[in-house]
Design a protein around this motif. Structure first.
Motif, PDB file in Angstrom:
ATOM      1  N   SER A   1       0.848  -1.187   0.000  1.00  0.00           N
ATOM      2  CA  SER A   1       0.000   0.000   0.000  1.00  0.00           C
ATOM      3  C   SER A   1       0.885   1.239   0.000  1.00  0.00           C
ATOM      4  CB  SER A   1      -0.899   0.004   1.244  1.00  0.00           C
ATOM      5  OG  SER A   1      -0.108   0.163   2.418  1.00  0.00           O
ATOM      6  N   ASN A   2       0.296   2.373  -0.304  1.00  0.00           N
ATOM      7  CA  ASN A   2       1.052   3.624  -0.271  1.00  0.00           C
ATOM      8  C   ASN A   2       1.614   3.881   1.123  1.00  0.00           C
ATOM      9  OD1 ASN A   2       0.632   4.195  -2.981  1.00  0.00           O
ATOM     10  ND2 ASN A   2      -1.295   5.279  -2.579  1.00  0.00           N
ATOM     11  N   GLN A   3       0.817   3.550   2.148  1.00  0.00           N
ATOM     12  CA  GLN A   3       1.271   3.745   3.516  1.00  0.00           C
ATOM     13  C   GLN A   3       2.478   2.864   3.822  1.00  0.00           C
ATOM     14  OE1 GLN A   3      -1.749   3.450   6.544  1.00  0.00           O
ATOM     15  NE2 GLN A   3      -0.269   3.286   8.208  1.00  0.00           N
ATOM     16  N   GLU A   4       2.432   1.610   3.380  1.00  0.00           N
ATOM     17  CA  GLU A   4       3.557   0.711   3.610  1.00  0.00           C
ATOM     18  C   GLU A   4       4.818   1.215   2.916  1.00  0.00           C
ATOM     19  OE1 GLU A   4       1.675  -3.728   4.234  1.00  0.00           O
ATOM     20  OE2 GLU A   4       1.626  -2.873   2.220  1.00  0.00           O
ATOM     21  N   LYS A   5       4.662   1.733   1.718  1.00  0.00           N
ATOM     22  CA  LYS A   5       5.813   2.286   1.000  1.00  0.00           C
ATOM     23  C   LYS A   5       6.408   3.457   1.768  1.00  0.00           C
ATOM     24  CE  LYS A   5       4.044   0.949  -3.554  1.00  0.00           C
ATOM     25  NZ  LYS A   5       3.475   1.434  -4.834  1.00  0.00           N
ATOM     26  N   GLU A   6       5.539   4.320   2.284  1.00  0.00           N
ATOM     27  CA  GLU A   6       6.002   5.466   3.057  1.00  0.00           C
ATOM     28  C   GLU A   6       6.700   5.033   4.346  1.00  0.00           C
ATOM     29  OE1 GLU A   6       2.592   7.887   3.701  1.00  0.00           O
ATOM     30  OE2 GLU A   6       2.389   8.481   1.586  1.00  0.00           O
ATOM     31  N   GLU A   7       6.248   3.919   4.912  1.00  0.00           N
ATOM     32  CA  GLU A   7       6.833   3.416   6.160  1.00  0.00           C
ATOM     33  C   GLU A   7       8.147   2.666   5.937  1.00  0.00           C
ATOM     34  OE1 GLU A   7       3.721   1.056   7.787  1.00  0.00           O
ATOM     35  OE2 GLU A   7       2.619   2.773   8.617  1.00  0.00           O
ATOM     36  N   GLY A   8       8.490   2.393   4.682  1.00  0.00           N
ATOM     37  CA  GLY A   8       9.769   1.752   4.388  1.00  0.00           C
ATOM     38  C   GLY A   8       9.720   0.255   4.159  1.00  0.00           C
ATOM     39  N   TRP A   9       8.523  -0.293   3.911  1.00  0.00           N
ATOM     40  CA  TRP A   9       8.425  -1.737   3.641  1.00  0.00           C
ATOM     41  C   TRP A   9       8.921  -2.049   2.238  1.00  0.00           C
ATOM     42  CZ3 TRP A   9       7.154  -5.426   7.160  1.00  0.00           C
ATOM     43  CH2 TRP A   9       6.581  -4.985   8.357  1.00  0.00           C
ATOM     44  N   THR A  10       9.482  -3.242   2.070  1.00  0.00           N
ATOM     45  CA  THR A  10       9.963  -3.725   0.777  1.00  0.00           C
ATOM     46  C   THR A  10       9.375  -5.104   0.523  1.00  0.00           C
ATOM     47  OG1 THR A  10      12.069  -2.538   1.006  1.00  0.00           O
ATOM     48  CG2 THR A  10      11.997  -4.350  -0.582  1.00  0.00           C
ATOM     49  N   LEU A  11       8.855  -5.326  -0.680  1.00  0.00           N
ATOM     50  CA  LEU A  11       8.354  -6.643  -1.046  1.00  0.00           C
ATOM     51  C   LEU A  11       9.516  -7.582  -1.332  1.00  0.00           C
ATOM     52  CD1 LEU A  11       5.345  -6.269  -3.529  1.00  0.00           C
ATOM     53  CD2 LEU A  11       5.309  -7.289  -1.252  1.00  0.00           C
ATOM     54  N   LEU A  12       9.459  -8.792  -0.794  1.00  0.00           N
ATOM     55  CA  LEU A  12      10.465  -9.803  -1.104  1.00  0.00           C
ATOM     56  C   LEU A  12       9.922 -10.875  -2.046  1.00  0.00           C
ATOM     57  CD1 LEU A  12      12.345 -10.339   2.284  1.00  0.00           C
ATOM     58  CD2 LEU A  12      12.938  -8.882   0.346  1.00  0.00           C
ATOM     59  N   PHE A  13       8.668 -10.734  -2.434  1.00  0.00           N
ATOM     60  CA  PHE A  13       8.057 -11.648  -3.397  1.00  0.00           C
ATOM     61  C   PHE A  13       7.027 -10.863  -4.195  1.00  0.00           C
ATOM     62  CE2 PHE A  13       4.619 -14.928  -4.151  1.00  0.00           C
ATOM     63  CZ  PHE A  13       5.238 -15.499  -5.258  1.00  0.00           C
ATOM     64  N   ASP A  14       7.206 -10.838  -5.523  1.00  0.00           N
ATOM     65  CA  ASP A  14       6.323 -10.041  -6.375  1.00  0.00           C
ATOM     66  C   ASP A  14       5.141 -10.822  -6.921  1.00  0.00           C
ATOM     67  OD1 ASP A  14       7.487 -11.664  -8.292  1.00  0.00           O
ATOM     68  OD2 ASP A  14       8.604 -10.058  -9.287  1.00  0.00           O
ATOM     69  N   GLY A  15       5.030 -12.100  -6.542  1.00  0.00           N
ATOM     70  CA  GLY A  15       3.921 -12.917  -7.018  1.00  0.00           C
ATOM     71  C   GLY A  15       4.139 -13.516  -8.390  1.00  0.00           C
ATOM     72  N   LYS A  16       5.299 -13.212  -9.005  1.00  0.00           N
ATOM     73  CA  LYS A  16       5.555 -13.667 -10.372  1.00  0.00           C
ATOM     74  C   LYS A  16       6.890 -14.386 -10.529  1.00  0.00           C
ATOM     75  CE  LYS A  16       3.002  -9.628 -12.050  1.00  0.00           C
ATOM     76  NZ  LYS A  16       3.115  -8.358 -12.818  1.00  0.00           N
ATOM     77  N   THR A  17       7.873 -14.010  -9.714  1.00  0.00           N
ATOM     78  CA  THR A  17       9.224 -14.554  -9.868  1.00  0.00           C
ATOM     79  C   THR A  17       9.802 -14.907  -8.494  1.00  0.00           C
ATOM     80  OG1 THR A  17      10.406 -12.442  -9.599  1.00  0.00           O
ATOM     81  CG2 THR A  17       9.557 -12.964 -11.797  1.00  0.00           C
ATOM     82  N   THR A  18      10.955 -15.549  -8.515  1.00  0.00           N
ATOM     83  CA  THR A  18      11.677 -15.831  -7.276  1.00  0.00           C
ATOM     84  C   THR A  18      12.800 -14.816  -7.062  1.00  0.00           C
ATOM     85  OG1 THR A  18      13.107 -17.405  -8.446  1.00  0.00           O
ATOM     86  CG2 THR A  18      11.162 -18.303  -7.315  1.00  0.00           C
ATOM     87  N   ASN A  19      12.666 -13.645  -7.675  1.00  0.00           N
ATOM     88  CA  ASN A  19      13.635 -12.581  -7.439  1.00  0.00           C
ATOM     89  C   ASN A  19      13.755 -12.313  -5.939  1.00  0.00           C
ATOM     90  OD1 ASN A  19      13.919 -12.351 -10.165  1.00  0.00           O
ATOM     91  ND2 ASN A  19      12.688 -10.495 -10.379  1.00  0.00           N
ATOM     92  N   ASN A  20      14.940 -11.963  -5.490  1.00  0.00           N
ATOM     93  CA  ASN A  20      15.290 -11.686  -4.084  1.00  0.00           C
ATOM     94  C   ASN A  20      15.623 -12.947  -3.294  1.00  0.00           C
ATOM     95  OD1 ASN A  20      14.754  -8.803  -4.243  1.00  0.00           O
ATOM     96  ND2 ASN A  20      12.579  -9.352  -4.209  1.00  0.00           N
ATOM     97  N   TRP A  21      15.589 -14.122  -3.963  1.00  0.00           N
ATOM     98  CA  TRP A  21      15.836 -15.387  -3.280  1.00  0.00           C
ATOM     99  C   TRP A  21      16.731 -16.288  -4.129  1.00  0.00           C
ATOM    100  CZ3 TRP A  21      13.751 -15.781   1.580  1.00  0.00           C
ATOM    101  CH2 TRP A  21      12.711 -14.887   1.897  1.00  0.00           C
ATOM    102  N   HIS A  22      17.443 -17.205  -3.458  1.00  0.00           N
ATOM    103  CA  HIS A  22      18.219 -18.226  -4.145  1.00  0.00           C
ATOM    104  C   HIS A  22      18.345 -19.446  -3.232  1.00  0.00           C
ATOM    105  CE1 HIS A  22      21.276 -16.026  -1.746  1.00  0.00           C
ATOM    106  NE2 HIS A  22      21.887 -17.194  -1.663  1.00  0.00           N
ATOM    107  N   LEU A  23      18.712 -20.583  -3.800  1.00  0.00           N
ATOM    108  CA  LEU A  23      18.916 -21.779  -2.991  1.00  0.00           C
ATOM    109  C   LEU A  23      20.136 -21.613  -2.097  1.00  0.00           C
ATOM    110  CD1 LEU A  23      18.254 -24.976  -5.141  1.00  0.00           C
ATOM    111  CD2 LEU A  23      16.784 -23.919  -3.436  1.00  0.00           C
ATOM    112  N   TYR A  24      20.031 -22.115  -0.885  1.00  0.00           N
ATOM    113  CA  TYR A  24      21.144 -22.034   0.066  1.00  0.00           C
ATOM    114  C   TYR A  24      22.395 -22.687  -0.517  1.00  0.00           C
ATOM    115  CZ  TYR A  24      23.784 -22.627   4.396  1.00  0.00           C
ATOM    116  OH  TYR A  24      24.760 -22.591   5.363  1.00  0.00           O
ATOM    117  N   ASN A  25      23.489 -21.923  -0.481  1.00  0.00           N
ATOM    118  CA  ASN A  25      24.796 -22.367  -0.988  1.00  0.00           C
ATOM    119  C   ASN A  25      24.780 -22.736  -2.473  1.00  0.00           C
ATOM    120  OD1 ASN A  25      26.486 -21.968   1.201  1.00  0.00           O
ATOM    121  ND2 ASN A  25      26.303 -24.057   1.969  1.00  0.00           N
TER     122      ASN A  25
END
Length: 244
Positions: A32-56
């Motif tokens: 939400s706009n409020q969350e953006k203003e508060e500094g939240w960041t999405l770690l999952f966009d609902g479409k890709t595994t961006n921001n993540w990788h398999l351990y090691n």
């Protein structure tokens, strides 16, 4: 006076109507706009595994996949890599929120302060765990140990306050906070665990547990966040973080 009041009321109602129309309805895997203003960041966009990788491991095809806006792990998948999914970024002081649902008799977890290096074979060997569990079908024998229930600091403490899971197939809301090594776990709005990872009491707890055989377990107050692949399928959505 009456005419003026009616005019002001009309203006107020029009302004409210326009404001409501301009507000976009926030869907899953959006901020939400409020969350953006508060500094939240999405770690999952609902479409890709961006921001993540398999351990090691690198970003390669794995049992973790995206389907219908869910980050889903199917451990029964063959022919591709298996393992825990870890955040690309390291976090120290943070507020981490996510929704999850798990398969029948499912068992999984979320690890924090994970140290990723070749000498540590798995995420749980360094990072304390927020337990994820499907209680109704896991079996009475497993549930005898209340330190292994959902939202516990796994294997160390039972729920600080009783928290109810949503029925099988429905989404639970979880929250992990850490500030200078002090952690809090929440399940569906209920505080379930608190622990100071810098305190002697924590070091003593670890020394008396099976985790004492892993030299870096619970020693760090920063690291990656990891989602566990275990024996059953688990899904996540609305994964977001705010650095404190």
């Amino acid at each position: 006076m009456k005419k003026t009041f009616v005019s002001l009321l009309s203006v107020g109602l029009l302004t409210t109507s326009l404001w409501s129309c301009s507000e976009k309805k926030v869907g899953n895997n959006e901020l939400s706009n409020q969350e953006k203003e508060e500094g939240w960041t999405l770690l999952f966009d609902g479409k890709t595994t961006n921001n993540w990788h398999l351990y090691n491991k690198a970003k390669i095809p794995s049992t973790w996949m995206v389907k219908d806006g869910e980050l889903f792990c199917n451990p029964d998948t063959t022919g591709i890599e298996h393992g825990d999914l870890v955040s690309d970024k390291v976090y120290k002081n943070f507020d981490f929120k996510f929704e999850w649902k798990i398969s029948k008799a499912g068992n999984s977890g979320v690890f924090i302060n994970v140290i990723e290096q070749d000498t540590i074979p798995t995420a749980w060997a360094s990072g304390p765990e927020y337990q994820l569990l499907e209680h109704e079908n896991i079996g009475a024998a497993y549930l005898k140990d209340s330190t292994k229930w959902s939202a516990c600091l796994y294997s160390f403490k039972p729920q600080q306050n009783p928290a109810k899971l949503k029925p099988l197939g429905e989404w639970n809301e979880s929250n992990i906070k850490q500030n200078n090594g002090k952690i809090e776990f929440y399940l569906n709005g209920v505080l379930t665990a608190e622990q100071d990872l810098t305190a002697d009491t924590w070091k003593n707890m670890v020394s008396k547990s099976n985790f004492k055989y892993f030299p870096l377990f619970g020693k760090n107050t920063s690291g990656r966040i990891a989602l566990q692949e275990w024996s059953k399928g688990v899904a996540f959505r609305n994964i977001k973080v705010k650095e404190l």
